[in-house]
Design a protein around this motif. Structure first.
Motif, PDB file in Angstrom:
ATOM      1  N   THR A  97     -16.592 -11.342   4.464  1.00 24.43           N
ATOM      2  CA  THR A  97     -16.083 -10.522   3.365  1.00 24.43           C
ATOM      3  C   THR A  97     -15.167 -11.346   2.484  1.00 24.43           C
TER       4      THR A  97
ATOM      5  N   SER B 249     -13.600  -9.290  -0.248  1.00 25.05           N
ATOM      6  CA  SER B 249     -13.125  -8.213  -1.112  1.00 25.05           C
ATOM      7  C   SER B 249     -11.771  -7.704  -0.640  1.00 25.05           C
TER       8      SER B 249
ATOM      9  N   PRO C 147     -10.615  -4.509  -0.708  1.00 26.63           N
ATOM     10  CA  PRO C 147     -10.688  -3.310   0.148  1.00 26.63           C
ATOM     11  C   PRO C 147     -10.970  -3.637   1.613  1.00 26.63           C
TER      12      PRO C 147
ATOM     13  N   ARG D   5     -17.383  -2.554  -3.134  1.00 30.20           N
ATOM     14  CA  ARG D   5     -16.945  -3.932  -2.868  1.00 30.20           C
ATOM     15  C   ARG D   5     -18.097  -4.887  -3.165  1.00 30.20           C
TER      16      ARG D   5
ATOM     17  N   ASP E 299     -18.625  -8.614  -2.212  1.00 34.17           N
ATOM     18  CA  ASP E 299     -19.115  -9.049  -0.900  1.00 34.17           C
ATOM     19  C   ASP E 299     -20.618  -9.300  -0.898  1.00 34.17           C
TER      20      ASP E 299
END
Length: 518
Positions: free
Chosen positions: A148, A150, A152, A320, A323
């Motif tokens: 990931t 992002s 969030p 997101r 990602d």
């Protein structure tokens, strides 16, 4: 988002040349003027933002060898390509021993540099996937192994890391396919229960009459068919973690026993004379709002508050989108290796933009399956929009084989198509040419369902005829497989001759007048 390459060179001319080359290859670049600045990045909090390093060996103060040594001591396994004007064997061996994966001699040819970058990025991604698979099986997966970039998801990972330090019950909420089980495994792998049993139970997949026996176990002869003693999932997870997926699907009568297990730390197997003590960490997950089920009387309120001590909500993939490129490359490397397609090494920027513009209702699981299918379809070095036909349909992205060739002009798609029929007879090639331009069903017409789905009722509300359904299915298959009749027949489960006969029956073959219109 393209992968980022760190360029470390004290020569401004060489830095500029490398920056332009990296940009032309389709990557992002970040430059450092000396080794000290590079070490601040490669050993600091920003190291995860760098996917590969192009490192000059000969620099004042902190040279390339020192950068390599301290980077590896910091447990940073980022791939490194060293470049030097001295191409002696001794220099190369020393650089490799220090942790470099490849080297180029100044001045390096762009083609040589591009091959090295592509290969190292692919190997690094594949090694990361192998590490994740190994840790997944060993129960030692951590948040560092989750792909990931992002904000969030960074918040989700920080919450998970805090939860891992205790035995607090956790409730993970999120849509199907967002990776709830992956987060649960990372929590266990980062806790004191790492390497202990991680037992997964899909509560929605167990028949109601077997839920109690599967979760809590039963004694021999407890009910008809209980010919042996069975240890339940709670006892299997003793000392480790029990992950209850779709916990909202549990029947109300089982919810009572689950509440007791949480409060007392013991379970009552069916037919047992006394309860059994168990030591487990409970992580629950649901793709619904449990509070709404509580209001509807489908879930016990006291159990809800017992499970929802530490809630974690995982955002859907559409929230997101940053990602998506990283996840796509991650899945690409894995499936290219599994499907023995080493020539597939990248994805075009247009395709990445298309994937980012899609909503992904099935989230990461849908993206994973889409990349799997694209790798199987891909015949070139990079994934293109043509390899994601369903996503292209949904995003109104034009595909190269959608346009029909003009009279007397052979389009590139026809060349690809003809080459795929090298083992077929001349008659088959002529037949395929005849039916190649059958008009496909519009996937997003106002009266048509989304691509891949078929209407069961006609415009008047009556059930459609089998003939109409079959005709639409053939049209869809021809569109989906780009007119490759061998593949169409294979996927429909019929012979080629049967396919051509049905096309004639439905009047789908092209007449000379229609051909002339093209």
């Amino acid at each position: 988002m393209a992968q980022r390459i760190l360029i470390v060179d004290d020569d401004p001319v060489q830095r500029r040349l490398l920056e332009e080359a990296v940009k032309r290859f389709g990557y992002r670049s970040k430059s450092c003027v000396d080794g000290r600045e590079a070490l601040e990045i490669l050993t600091g909090s920003a190291q995860s933002e760098i996917d590969l390093v192009i490192l000059d060996l000969m620099m004042p103060e902190v040279d390339g060898f020192q950068v390599l040594k301290e980077t590896r001591e910091a447990k940073n396994a980022v791939p490194v390509i060293v470049q030097t004007a001295n191409g002696s064997i001794e220099t190369v061996i020393e650089a490799m021993r220090a942790g470099a994966q490849d080297f180029v001699v100044k001045p390096s040819r762009p083609e040589r540099l591009q091959v090295s970058i592509t290969n190292l990025l692919k190997v690094a991604t594949l090694e990361g996937e192998l590490t994740r698979i190994r840790k997944h099986s060993e129960g030692t997966l951590t948040f560092d192994n989750i792909v990931t970039r992002s904000e969030p998801m960074d918040r989700v990972l920080r919450l998970g890391e805090r939860a891992a330090s205790s035995n607090i019950p956790i409730l993970i909420e999120g849509e199907s396919g967002v990776g709830k089980e992956l987060i649960a495994r990372a929590i266990q792998g980062s806790s004191e229960r790492r390497s202990k049993p991680f037992v997964t139970v899909n509560c929605g997949a167990i028949p109601d009459h077997l839920v109690e026996s599967i979760l809590f176990g039963h004694e021999k002869g407890a009910f008809t068919g209980a010919v042996d003693r069975h240890i339940g999932k709670f006892q299997e997870a003793n000392g480790g973690t029990l992950f209850l997926d779709e916990v909202g699907e549990l029947p109300l009568e089982v919810q009572v026993k689950l509440l007791r297990a949480l409060q007392e730390g013991e379970v009552d197997p069916v037919g047992a004379r006394k309860p059994v003590k168990v030591d487990f960490r409970l992580i629950s997950a649901t793709n619904r709002r449990l509070i709404d089920q509580v209001k509807e009387g489908k879930f016990r309120e006291d159990l809800y508050y017992r499970l929802n001590v530490f809630p974690i909500w995982i955002p859907p993939l559409r929230d997101r989108s940053e990602d998506i490129p990283e996840l796509t490359r991650h899945f690409l490397a894995r499936f290219a290796a599994e499907e023995s397609k080493p020539q597939v090494t990248g994805i075009t920027s247009d395709t990445v933009n298309m994937l980012k513009s899609y909503d992904w209702p099935g989230n990461i699981r849908q993206l994973e399956n889409a990349v799997f299918r694209a790798v199987v379809l891909c015949d070139g070095p990079s994934l293109t929009c043509d390899d994601f036909p369903q996503i292209a349909q949904a995003t109104d992205t034009p595909m190269s084989y959608a346009a029909a060739p003009s009279v007397g002009k052979k389009e590139p798609q026809a060349d690809v198509y003809s080459s795929s029929l090298s083992v077929a007879s001349k008659w088959e090639e002529q037949q395929d040419e005849q039916f190649l331009h059958v008009e496909a069903v519009s996937a997003f017409d106002a009266e048509q369902p989304p691509f891949g789905y078929m209407r069961s009722l006609d415009g008047e509300g009556h059930v459609r005829t089998l003939t109409g359904v079959e005709e639409e299915m053939i049209r869809t298959a021809i569109s989906h497989y780009g007119g490759r009749m061998t593949e169409v027949a294979k996927r429909l489960g019929i012979g080629r001759s049967t396919l051509y006969r049905k096309l004639k029956e439905y009047g789908l073959e092209e007449t000379p007048e229609n051909k002339a219109a093209h």
